[in-house]
Design an enzyme around this catalytic site. Structure first.
Site, PDB file in Angstrom:
ATOM      1  N   GLY A 288       0.835  -1.213   0.000  1.00 12.79           N
ATOM      2  CA  GLY A 288       0.000   0.000   0.000  1.00 12.79           C
ATOM      3  C   GLY A 288       0.865   1.256   0.000  1.00 12.79           C
ATOM      4  O   GLY A 288       1.830   1.343   0.757  1.00 12.79           O
TER       5      GLY A 288
ATOM      6  N   ARG B 216       1.123  -5.006  -5.334  1.00  8.73           N
ATOM      7  CA  ARG B 216       1.260  -6.255  -4.575  1.00  8.73           C
ATOM      8  C   ARG B 216       1.390  -7.331  -5.658  1.00  8.73           C
ATOM      9  O   ARG B 216       0.514  -7.449  -6.503  1.00  8.73           O
ATOM     10  CB  ARG B 216       0.033  -6.496  -3.704  1.00  8.73           C
ATOM     11  CG  ARG B 216      -0.247  -5.341  -2.710  1.00  8.73           C
ATOM     12  CD  ARG B 216      -1.346  -5.718  -1.744  1.00  8.73           C
ATOM     13  NE  ARG B 216      -1.913  -4.564  -1.059  1.00  8.73           N
ATOM     14  CZ  ARG B 216      -1.429  -4.031   0.061  1.00  8.73           C
ATOM     15  NH1 ARG B 216      -0.353  -4.527   0.616  1.00  8.73           N
ATOM     16  NH2 ARG B 216      -2.022  -2.988   0.634  1.00  8.73           N
TER      17      ARG B 216
ATOM     18  N   ARG C 291      13.479  10.538  -2.467  1.00  3.50           N
ATOM     19  CA  ARG C 291      14.392  11.677  -2.621  1.00  3.50           C
ATOM     20  C   ARG C 291      15.620  11.501  -1.738  1.00  3.50           C
ATOM     21  O   ARG C 291      16.767  11.724  -2.175  1.00  3.50           O
ATOM     22  CB  ARG C 291      13.652  12.977  -2.247  1.00  3.50           C
ATOM     23  CG  ARG C 291      14.544  14.204  -2.193  1.00  3.50           C
ATOM     24  CD  ARG C 291      13.719  15.436  -1.819  1.00  3.50           C
ATOM     25  NE  ARG C 291      14.556  16.606  -1.652  1.00  3.50           N
ATOM     26  CZ  ARG C 291      15.130  16.961  -0.511  1.00  3.50           C
ATOM     27  NH1 ARG C 291      14.967  16.218   0.578  1.00  3.50           N
ATOM     28  NH2 ARG C 291      15.878  18.051  -0.447  1.00  3.50           N
TER      29      ARG C 291
ATOM     30  N   ASP D 109       2.512  -0.404  12.210  1.00  7.34           N
ATOM     31  CA  ASP D 109       2.441  -1.701  12.898  1.00  7.34           C
ATOM     32  C   ASP D 109       3.763  -2.473  12.884  1.00  7.34           C
ATOM     33  O   ASP D 109       3.768  -3.674  13.122  1.00  7.34           O
ATOM     34  CB  ASP D 109       1.332  -2.563  12.266  1.00  7.34           C
ATOM     35  CG  ASP D 109       1.548  -2.786  10.775  1.00  7.34           C
ATOM     36  OD1 ASP D 109       2.431  -2.140  10.195  1.00  7.34           O
ATOM     37  OD2 ASP D 109       0.836  -3.616  10.194  1.00  7.34           O
TER      38      ASP D 109
ATOM     39  N   ARG E 168     -25.354   6.584  11.687  1.00  9.81           N
ATOM     40  CA  ARG E 168     -24.911   6.603  10.295  1.00  9.81           C
ATOM     41  C   ARG E 168     -23.457   6.098  10.277  1.00  9.81           C
ATOM     42  O   ARG E 168     -22.739   6.274  11.264  1.00  9.81           O
ATOM     43  CB  ARG E 168     -24.922   8.019   9.714  1.00  9.81           C
ATOM     44  CG  ARG E 168     -26.312   8.653   9.600  1.00  9.81           C
ATOM     45  CD  ARG E 168     -27.117   8.018   8.467  1.00  9.81           C
ATOM     46  NE  ARG E 168     -28.361   8.735   8.242  1.00  9.81           N
ATOM     47  CZ  ARG E 168     -29.490   8.539   8.919  1.00  9.81           C
ATOM     48  NH1 ARG E 168     -29.535   7.660   9.907  1.00  9.81           N
ATOM     49  NH2 ARG E 168     -30.573   9.238   8.618  1.00  9.81           N
TER      50      ARG E 168
ATOM     51  N   GLU F  84     -15.669   9.528  21.251  1.00 17.31           N
ATOM     52  CA  GLU F  84     -16.079   8.938  22.525  1.00 17.31           C
ATOM     53  C   GLU F  84     -15.733   7.458  22.629  1.00 17.31           C
ATOM     54  O   GLU F  84     -15.472   6.953  23.710  1.00 17.31           O
ATOM     55  CB  GLU F  84     -17.592   9.120  22.740  1.00 17.31           C
ATOM     56  CG  GLU F  84     -18.021  10.534  23.122  1.00 17.31           C
ATOM     57  CD  GLU F  84     -18.060  11.504  21.953  1.00 17.31           C
ATOM     58  OE1 GLU F  84     -17.958  11.061  20.790  1.00 17.31           O
ATOM     59  OE2 GLU F  84     -18.166  12.728  22.213  1.00 17.31           O
TER      60      GLU F  84
ATOM     61  N   THR G 205       4.393   2.562   5.587  1.00 22.83           N
ATOM     62  CA  THR G 205       3.006   2.080   5.665  1.00 22.83           C
ATOM     63  C   THR G 205       2.235   3.012   6.580  1.00 22.83           C
ATOM     64  O   THR G 205       2.773   3.465   7.596  1.00 22.83           O
ATOM     65  CB  THR G 205       2.919   0.638   6.211  1.00 22.83           C
ATOM     66  OG1 THR G 205       1.548   0.368   6.573  1.00 22.83           O
ATOM     67  CG2 THR G 205       3.773   0.405   7.446  1.00 22.83           C
TER      68      THR G 205
ATOM     69  N   ASP H 236       0.008   2.096   8.484  1.00 26.10           N
ATOM     70  CA  ASP H 236      -0.527   1.321   9.610  1.00 26.10           C
ATOM     71  C   ASP H 236       0.219   1.469  10.937  1.00 26.10           C
ATOM     72  O   ASP H 236      -0.332   1.148  11.997  1.00 26.10           O
ATOM     73  CB  ASP H 236      -0.577  -0.167   9.240  1.00 26.10           C
ATOM     74  CG  ASP H 236      -1.615  -0.462   8.171  1.00 26.10           C
ATOM     75  OD1 ASP H 236      -2.453   0.415   7.911  1.00 26.10           O
ATOM     76  OD2 ASP H 236      -1.578  -1.558   7.598  1.00 26.10           O
TER      77      ASP H 236
ATOM     78  N   ARG I 202      -5.943  -3.231   8.947  1.00 27.22           N
ATOM     79  CA  ARG I 202      -6.423  -4.618   8.885  1.00 27.22           C
ATOM     80  C   ARG I 202      -6.091  -5.377  10.162  1.00 27.22           C
ATOM     81  O   ARG I 202      -6.870  -6.156  10.659  1.00 27.22           O
ATOM     82  CB  ARG I 202      -5.748  -5.334   7.721  1.00 27.22           C
ATOM     83  CG  ARG I 202      -6.640  -5.531   6.549  1.00 27.22           C
ATOM     84  CD  ARG I 202      -5.942  -6.355   5.521  1.00 27.22           C
ATOM     85  NE  ARG I 202      -4.696  -5.731   5.072  1.00 27.22           N
ATOM     86  CZ  ARG I 202      -4.194  -5.839   3.865  1.00 27.22           C
ATOM     87  NH1 ARG I 202      -4.814  -6.558   2.981  1.00 27.22           N
ATOM     88  NH2 ARG I 202      -3.075  -5.259   3.527  1.00 27.22           N
TER      89      ARG I 202
ATOM     90  N   VAL J  54      16.913   8.758  -0.534  1.00 28.94           N
ATOM     91  CA  VAL J  54      17.773   7.663  -1.018  1.00 28.94           C
ATOM     92  C   VAL J  54      18.644   8.172  -2.172  1.00 28.94           C
ATOM     93  O   VAL J  54      19.859   7.966  -2.197  1.00 28.94           O
ATOM     94  CB  VAL J  54      16.912   6.448  -1.459  1.00 28.94           C
ATOM     95  CG1 VAL J  54      17.756   5.409  -2.173  1.00 28.94           C
ATOM     96  CG2 VAL J  54      16.209   5.833  -0.252  1.00 28.94           C
ATOM     97  N   VAL J  55      17.996   8.864  -3.121  1.00 23.22           N
ATOM     98  CA  VAL J  55      18.727   9.352  -4.303  1.00 23.22           C
ATOM     99  C   VAL J  55      19.807  10.345  -3.889  1.00 23.22           C
ATOM    100  O   VAL J  55      20.966  10.259  -4.323  1.00 23.22           O
ATOM    101  CB  VAL J  55      17.740   9.993  -5.317  1.00 23.22           C
ATOM    102  CG1 VAL J  55      18.479  10.716  -6.432  1.00 23.22           C
ATOM    103  CG2 VAL J  55      16.814   8.925  -5.892  1.00 23.22           C
TER     104      VAL J  55
ATOM    105  N   ASP K 163       5.170  -4.860   6.211  1.00 19.22           N
ATOM    106  CA  ASP K 163       5.596  -6.235   6.523  1.00 19.22           C
ATOM    107  C   ASP K 163       5.628  -7.145   5.293  1.00 19.22           C
ATOM    108  O   ASP K 163       6.536  -7.967   5.146  1.00 19.22           O
ATOM    109  CB  ASP K 163       4.755  -6.836   7.653  1.00 19.22           C
ATOM    110  CG  ASP K 163       3.258  -6.793   7.390  1.00 19.22           C
ATOM    111  OD1 ASP K 163       2.833  -6.146   6.414  1.00 19.22           O
ATOM    112  OD2 ASP K 163       2.510  -7.414   8.161  1.00 19.22           O
TER     113      ASP K 163
HETATM  114  O1  F6P Z   1      -1.201  -1.758   4.709  1.00 21.91           O
HETATM  115  C1  F6P Z   1      -1.711  -0.529   4.354  1.00 21.91           C
HETATM  116  C2  F6P Z   1      -3.181  -0.609   4.067  1.00 21.91           C
HETATM  117  O2  F6P Z   1      -3.591   0.684   3.728  1.00 21.91           O
HETATM  118  C3  F6P Z   1      -4.042  -1.204   5.173  1.00 21.91           C
HETATM  119  O3  F6P Z   1      -4.370  -0.294   6.191  1.00 21.91           O
HETATM  120  C4  F6P Z   1      -5.250  -1.667   4.398  1.00 21.91           C
HETATM  121  O4  F6P Z   1      -5.919  -2.686   5.077  1.00 21.91           O
HETATM  122  C5  F6P Z   1      -4.649  -2.156   3.112  1.00 21.91           C
HETATM  123  O5  F6P Z   1      -3.451  -1.440   2.937  1.00 21.91           O
HETATM  124  C6  F6P Z   1      -5.526  -2.021   1.903  1.00 21.91           C
HETATM  125  O6  F6P Z   1      -4.855  -2.521   0.789  1.00 21.91           O
HETATM  126  P1  F6P Z   1      -5.372  -2.427  -0.710  1.00 21.91           P
HETATM  127  O7  F6P Z   1      -5.163  -1.023  -1.170  1.00 21.91           O
HETATM  128  O8  F6P Z   1      -4.510  -3.398  -1.456  1.00 21.91           O
HETATM  129  O9  F6P Z   1      -6.816  -2.775  -0.691  1.00 21.91           O
END
Ligand code: F6P
Length: 329
Positions: A10, A78, A20, A136, A253, A194, A132, A134, A178, A22-23, A109
């Protein structure tokens, strides 16, 4: 030395600032950088970044002005083909043929698992940068893109709150993540939501409904609930259904913010983190290191083996969730 750089998985705001870095970090030390487009798949398809004159090497000037831009100028993907051993061997052969001896892989990861697989067939140095939204990954306090994603989500919640207050409603706002509740918890804290529901903690529907009823009795007329997409009770839409069935006292909603969080100009924090880790990754490669992620822990550079970064998802401090509960009473 010829160093390749690519983004995989992602995309995340700040990846361009990392490219930038790295280059410039490699170029200023007399080394060449080759931009590989669309991650592992682009490597397999031999799609290399070319400047306006058709040159494959990324010049110092080729990355001018890209830091404020969201997405990645190299593209990302991917790759199913790279998941196969045949794909990994093919990628290794292409790298050898191209004379690439080092790689900076910017991603999460999945990207680092791919790097570990590539290292079984290729003897060059491969170093990762934590890219990323995330947040994580073990081995870095923050990942590139997280700060921007939280800022975007916070602004969205602020806006939704305006209409929630006008209509006396509760909104369920789904954010990405995820396997990780980092974006959820930081967004909830920043926007004074909340309730937060994340994969790392038990989402107890009757308990949430009791909490909402107590809020109603205290005179609250609108509520913001932030839910991570990977929550075990489902995302916003599923959770709304379950809360309604359990007697939620507010009209509800749902909104799914989704990929909105991956876009936009990166925050200063993301650009700085990207610049630091991109430079650190190049230094690690030039020192002959391989199989590690270039992270920042505290104020210090820290190299963490890929095996450790992917062994488990980084755990969220429960103190943040306690704080959220305290502040929402
Ligand atoms: O890992 C980054 C991420 O944005 C996650 O938060 C999300 O679940 C996933 O990628 C979505 O991936 P895709 O764009 O392949 O649907």
């Amino acid at each position: 030395m010829k160093i390749g750089v690519f983004c995989s998985g992602g995309d995340a705001p700040g990846m361009n600032a990392c490219i930038r870095a790295v280059v410039r970090a490699a170029g200023s030390r007399g080394h060449e950088v080759v931009g590989i487009r669309r991650g592992y798949q682009g490597l397999l398809d031999q799609e290399f970044y070319r400047d306006v004159d058709g040159n494959c090497v990324m010049s110092l000037r080729s990355v001018s002005g890209i830091s404020p831009r969201g997405g990645t100028i190299l593209g990302s993907s991917r790759s199913d083909e790279f998941r196969t051993e045949a794909g990994q061997k093919k990628a290794a052969t292409i790298l050898k043929d191209q004379g690439i001896e080092g790689i900076v892989a910017i991603g999460g990861d999945g990207t680092f698992r791919g790097a570990m697989a590539l290292a079984r067939h290729w003897s060059g140095s491969i170093v990762g940068c934590p890219g990323t939204i995330d947040n994580d990954l073990i081995g870095s306090d923050y990942t590139i893109g997280f700060s921007t994603a939280v800022q975007t989500a916070m602004h969205a919640v602020d806006k939704v709150r305006d209409t929630a207050e006008s209509h006396d409603r509760m909104f369920l706002i789904e954010v990405m993540g995820r396997h990780s509740g980092y974006i959820g918890v930081h967004t909830a804290l920043a926007s004074a939501a909340e309730v937060v529901c994340i994969p790392e903690t038990d989402t107890d529907i009757p308990e949430i409904v009791a909490q909402l009823q107590a809020m109603r009795q205290r005179g609250k007329t609108s509520v913001m609930l932030v839910v991570a997409e990977g929550d075990e009770r489902g995302g916003a839409v599923e959770l709304q259904q379950k809360l309604a069935e359990a007697g939620c006292p507010f009209p509800m909603r749902s909104i799914v913010l989704g990929h909105l969080l991956r876009g936009g100009s990166p925050t200063a924090e993301d650009r700085i983190l990207a610049s630091r880790t991109g430079d650190f990754a190049v230094r690690l490669i030039l020192e002959g290191k391989t199989g590690v992620m270039a992270g920042i822990v505290g104020e210090a550079d820290k190299a963490t083996p890929f095996e450790e970064t992917v062994a488990q998802h980084r755990t969220i401090p429960l103190t943040l969730i306690d704080l959220l509960e305290t502040l929402s009473t």
